[in-house]
Structures are given as C-alpha cells and as structure tokens.
Scaffold this motif. Structure first.
Motif, PDB file in Angstrom:
ATOM      1  N   HIS A   1     -21.814 102.554  28.127  1.00 24.18           N
ATOM      2  CA  HIS A   1     -22.318 103.807  27.545  1.00 24.18           C
ATOM      3  C   HIS A   1     -23.846 103.816  27.529  1.00 24.18           C
ATOM      4  CE1 HIS A   1     -23.449 106.636  24.309  1.00 24.18           C
ATOM      5  NE2 HIS A   1     -22.367 107.305  24.677  1.00 24.18           N
ATOM      6  N   GLN A   2     -24.424 102.648  27.270  1.00 20.99           N
ATOM      7  CA  GLN A   2     -25.879 102.569  27.129  1.00 20.99           C
ATOM      8  C   GLN A   2     -26.607 102.479  28.463  1.00 20.99           C
ATOM      9  OE1 GLN A   2     -26.095  99.141  24.550  1.00 20.99           O
ATOM     10  NE2 GLN A   2     -25.809 100.339  22.683  1.00 20.99           N
ATOM     11  N   GLU A   3     -26.011 101.803  29.465  1.00 22.69           N
ATOM     12  CA  GLU A   3     -26.713 101.540  30.718  1.00 22.69           C
ATOM     13  C   GLU A   3     -26.180 102.312  31.917  1.00 22.69           C
ATOM     14  OE1 GLU A   3     -27.523  97.451  31.697  1.00 22.69           O
ATOM     15  OE2 GLU A   3     -27.562  96.849  29.585  1.00 22.69           O
ATOM     16  N   GLY A   4     -24.936 102.805  31.841  1.00 21.21           N
ATOM     17  CA  GLY A   4     -24.356 103.514  32.976  1.00 21.21           C
ATOM     18  C   GLY A   4     -23.687 102.577  33.962  1.00 21.21           C
ATOM     19  N   PRO A   5     -23.045 103.131  35.008  1.00 22.99           N
ATOM     20  CA  PRO A   5     -22.218 102.343  35.933  1.00 22.99           C
ATOM     21  C   PRO A   5     -22.955 101.249  36.690  1.00 22.99           C
ATOM     22  CG  PRO A   5     -21.696 104.676  36.130  1.00 22.99           C
ATOM     23  CD  PRO A   5     -22.920 104.585  35.269  1.00 22.99           C
ATOM     24  N   GLU A   6     -24.283 101.338  36.806  1.00 23.62           N
ATOM     25  CA  GLU A   6     -25.018 100.280  37.501  1.00 23.62           C
ATOM     26  C   GLU A   6     -24.936  98.949  36.754  1.00 23.62           C
ATOM     27  OE1 GLU A   6     -27.904 102.733  34.981  1.00 23.62           O
ATOM     28  OE2 GLU A   6     -26.263 103.129  36.390  1.00 23.62           O
ATOM     29  N   VAL A   7     -24.492  98.982  35.494  1.00 22.67           N
ATOM     30  CA  VAL A   7     -24.368  97.751  34.722  1.00 22.67           C
ATOM     31  C   VAL A   7     -23.362  96.787  35.366  1.00 22.67           C
ATOM     32  CG1 VAL A   7     -22.509  98.489  33.154  1.00 22.67           C
ATOM     33  CG2 VAL A   7     -24.210  96.844  32.364  1.00 22.67           C
ATOM     34  N   PHE A   8     -22.387  97.307  36.112  1.00 26.06           N
ATOM     35  CA  PHE A   8     -21.394  96.432  36.730  1.00 26.06           C
ATOM     36  C   PHE A   8     -22.028  95.498  37.759  1.00 26.06           C
ATOM     37  CE2 PHE A   8     -18.666  99.996  35.329  1.00 26.06           C
ATOM     38  CZ  PHE A   8     -17.758  99.281  34.571  1.00 26.06           C
ATOM     39  N   THR A   9     -23.032  95.983  38.477  1.00 31.96           N
ATOM     40  CA  THR A   9     -23.726  95.146  39.452  1.00 31.96           C
ATOM     41  C   THR A   9     -24.447  94.001  38.755  1.00 31.96           C
ATOM     42  OG1 THR A   9     -24.017  97.017  40.953  1.00 31.96           O
ATOM     43  CG2 THR A   9     -25.479  95.120  41.268  1.00 31.96           C
ATOM     44  N   ARG A  10     -25.134  94.317  37.665  1.00 27.47           N
ATOM     45  CA  ARG A  10     -25.889  93.281  36.932  1.00 27.47           C
ATOM     46  C   ARG A  10     -24.959  92.217  36.358  1.00 27.47           C
ATOM     47  NH1 ARG A  10     -26.831  92.313  31.649  1.00 27.47           N
ATOM     48  NH2 ARG A  10     -26.232  94.380  30.854  1.00 27.47           N
ATOM     49  N   ILE A  11     -23.928  92.637  35.647  1.00 27.64           N
ATOM     50  CA  ILE A  11     -23.075  91.669  34.963  1.00 27.64           C
ATOM     51  C   ILE A  11     -22.255  90.856  35.963  1.00 27.64           C
ATOM     52  CG2 ILE A  11     -21.160  91.408  33.334  1.00 27.64           C
ATOM     53  CD1 ILE A  11     -22.357  93.620  31.680  1.00 27.64           C
ATOM     54  N   THR A  12     -21.838  91.465  37.067  1.00 21.65           N
ATOM     55  CA  THR A  12     -21.136  90.708  38.107  1.00 21.65           C
ATOM     56  C   THR A  12     -22.026  89.606  38.662  1.00 21.65           C
ATOM     57  OG1 THR A  12     -19.818  92.648  38.726  1.00 21.65           O
ATOM     58  CG2 THR A  12     -19.959  90.853  40.325  1.00 21.65           C
ATOM     59  N   ALA A  13     -23.297  89.932  38.939  1.00 21.64           N
ATOM     60  CA  ALA A  13     -24.229  88.938  39.468  1.00 21.64           C
ATOM     61  C   ALA A  13     -24.455  87.813  38.464  1.00 21.64           C
ATOM     62  CB  ALA A  13     -25.559  89.603  39.826  1.00 21.64           C
ATOM     63  N   GLU A  14     -24.568  88.157  37.189  1.00 19.25           N
ATOM     64  CA  GLU A  14     -24.764  87.140  36.153  1.00 19.25           C
ATOM     65  C   GLU A  14     -23.545  86.230  36.041  1.00 19.25           C
ATOM     66  OE1 GLU A  14     -27.681  89.934  33.325  1.00 19.25           O
ATOM     67  OE2 GLU A  14     -25.666  89.366  32.639  1.00 19.25           O
ATOM     68  N   LEU A  15     -22.363  86.816  36.107  1.00 19.92           N
ATOM     69  CA  LEU A  15     -21.131  86.024  36.033  1.00 19.92           C
ATOM     70  C   LEU A  15     -21.029  85.077  37.226  1.00 19.92           C
ATOM     71  CD1 LEU A  15     -18.354  85.281  34.907  1.00 19.92           C
ATOM     72  CD2 LEU A  15     -17.429  87.352  36.017  1.00 19.92           C
ATOM     73  N   LYS A  16     -21.314  85.574  38.420  1.00 24.65           N
ATOM     74  CA  LYS A  16     -21.253  84.725  39.612  1.00 24.65           C
ATOM     75  C   LYS A  16     -22.271  83.591  39.539  1.00 24.65           C
ATOM     76  CE  LYS A  16     -19.327  87.930  43.032  1.00 24.65           C
ATOM     77  NZ  LYS A  16     -19.567  88.641  44.315  1.00 24.65           N
ATOM     78  N   ALA A  17     -23.444  83.875  38.972  1.00 23.82           N
ATOM     79  CA  ALA A  17     -24.475  82.836  38.855  1.00 23.82           C
ATOM     80  C   ALA A  17     -24.004  81.710  37.946  1.00 23.82           C
ATOM     81  CB  ALA A  17     -25.772  83.447  38.327  1.00 23.82           C
TER      82      ALA A  17
END
Length: 312
Positions: free
Chosen positions: A274-290
């Motif tokens: 809600h706060q960041e919008g759909p682009e948040v999925f790219t960020r959190i996916t990258a963090e999880l993979k890291a």
C-alpha cells in the motif's frame, strides 16, 4: 542459481511473493499492475455476493509502525473478480491466481462457492474466514463449531483447490483445535494471518479512522511476531498437503525469509505494498535472494520450516 519459485497444490509460481487480499486488488487495473509486476501471483479483493461500498472514510491510516484499517469489505461483488480471473487464465503466460470470497452468511458463502465450482475458473480460491459471520458473533474462524459446519457442507460440492484466510490465534489450545478441524478436509492452503483485530491508534486526542469509533485491524511491524507464530504453529500441526501462506509485517527480504523459515510456501505483502506500490516486489525479491545466496540456499525448500530452537 538462487530461485524463489514455489508451489501451492498443483500450481507453480515463479516467485513466492504476492499481494495480500485488500491491498492493490480492488479494481481490474490494480490487479493488472500486480500481474505485470515481479509478484508470483495475485489475490483478488474478497468478493461478497453483491457489491459493497464499505465503511465511511477515513477507514485506513498509515502509522509509525504499520497501519490500521476498518474497511468494511468494499468490493465490486465476487462475479466481477471471477470474470476477470477467468479472462486472464485464457491468456498465454498468465500466472496462477487466488480468488478471495466470503458471504455475509453461510448461505451466501455456499451460493458463491457453488457458482465458482460451476464456472470455468481453474485457479485457487481463498475462503476468508477472518471476517464477521453475523452481528454479535465473533470472526468465523474463532467460532470452531461454525467453521466445522461450513467446511463440512462446502466439501460436499466443492472440488476445486480451496484455502482459508485466517485471523490470528493467540492460544496453543486454539492452534490445536483449529488444526484438528482443518486436517479433516482436503484444503490446499491456509493463509496466516489477517490483521490483528480491534486495535486503536490515536493522534493528539483523536482516533485516526472513523468507523467503529477508531477501532480497526492492525498491520505492519506490529503484527510480524504474531504472524510468524501462526505460520509456524500451523506448519507444525497441519498435514503436509496443506501449504501455508504467510502474511503480516513483511517489508523486507529478511521478513519474507523469516516467514519461509517458519514454514510459509508463499508470502503476501500488505501494508508495504500500500505504501510503496507494485515495484516493492522487485526490491523484496532481490533482498530475499541476496540472503539466500549468502546462506548457501538455492531454493525455498532448503530452509522452509527449518526454524532452529534454543535447546537446553
């Protein structure tokens, strides 16, 4: 190669992250934005028998540690969302989806699920048991007798993949009692958790939302420990065929990692979406993979449910 692919039932997802019901899912345009993002899937707004306007505004507020809301199930009616996911599944490259539904009475719930059963929809359905059944009664999933009765009748006619959206439980006995009921049925998944009900947030001397004199569901940082506890408690108690979807307090790859460590097969984003919008999925996916790469994990199965305890 690090992968965040996952499965729920017979459905394969390229990414374990998706939206939580109620966030970025009210309209077809919002759902399309999730479909086109890095998310592995989307769940629709919980659809009721007919369209609902929901509670008076302001009914949502961001807070220092998350959010509070008392939305009142605003939606365009289950048929709006059912038609959309049926249309999508006809398209090449479409992701598997979750259709969220609930009736305002058991009779309405059965009407909706019978319509879905008779339709061409081939995806997953999430029955939202974390909203009130009738005035003066608790959330459906807190009423174990009603929950058992609804599921017994549902599975006399419903044969497609079905899961449950659950409220948080707070007592070990309730985890045991709920799991004993869920294990009787061919459920595909349970989703833990919906927001923690009836919190109250105040600014200056006034409640921050209008409905219910300011009482509303709490999400975000506040709820992550409760969400993780529910995910892990049901991972320990449910038969392996019932997968866990983890929801609550996820705003980083580390948060998603912890949900999976506790047993989640998929992880939903609510407040942060809600706060960041759909682009948040790219960020959190990258963090999880890291995180996975650092720890030497190639896929989710390498660490799903493998929470370690402090032994005496």
């Amino acid at each position: 190669m690090v992968s965040t692919q996952t499965t729920i039932g017979d459905f394969h997802f390229d990414n374990c992250l998706m939206n939580a019901a109620g966030v970025f899912c009210m309209t077809k345009d919002e759902l399309a934005a999730i479909e086109q993002s890095a998310a592995g899937s989307f769940v629709t707004k919980t659809g009721t028998l007919t369209k609902r306007e929901g509670n008076p505004k302001p009914r949502y507020a961001d807070t220092a540690l998350g959010s509070i809301n008392s939305m009142g199930l605003p939606n365009f009616g289950y048929q709006y969302y059912l038609d959309y996911v049926i249309d999508l599944q006809k398209q090449d490259g479409s992701k598997p989806h979750f259709l969220s539904v609930v009736g305002m009475s058991p009779e309405e719930t059965h009407h909706i699920l019978k319509a879905v059963q008779a339709s061409d929809y081939q995806g997953l359905v999430e029955l939202n048991l974390s909203c009130p059944n009738v005035p003066g009664k608790p959330q459906i999933a807190y009423d174990f007798e009603t929950t058992q009765n609804i599921l017994q009748e549902v599975f006399t006619y419903y044969q497609k993949p079905l899961g449950l959206k659950l409220p948080p439980y707070f007592d070990m006995v309730h985890f045991d009692q709920a799991a004993q009921i869920f294990n009787q049925f061919p459920l595909t998944f349970v989703n833990c958790i919906n927001s923690i009900g009836n919190g109250l947030v105040i600014e200056d001397e006034q409640a921050v939302i209008k409905p219910k004199n300011g009482f509303g569901g709490i999400g975000g940082d506040y709820v992550k420990p409760t969400a993780l506890a529910n995910v892990h408690a049901f991972y320990q108690r449910l038969k392996p065929s019932i997968r866990i979807v983890g929801t609550g307090g996820v705003k980083s790859g580390r948060d998603a990692f912890e949900h999976i460590l506790c047993g989640a097969s998929m992880v939903q984003l609510g407040t942060v979406l809600h706060q960041e919008g759909p682009e948040v999925f790219t960020r959190i996916t990258a963090e999880l993979k890291a995180i996975m790469k650092i720890k030497g994990y190639e896929n989710l199965a390498d660490f799903r449910g493998k929470l370690r305890y402090i032994n005496d």
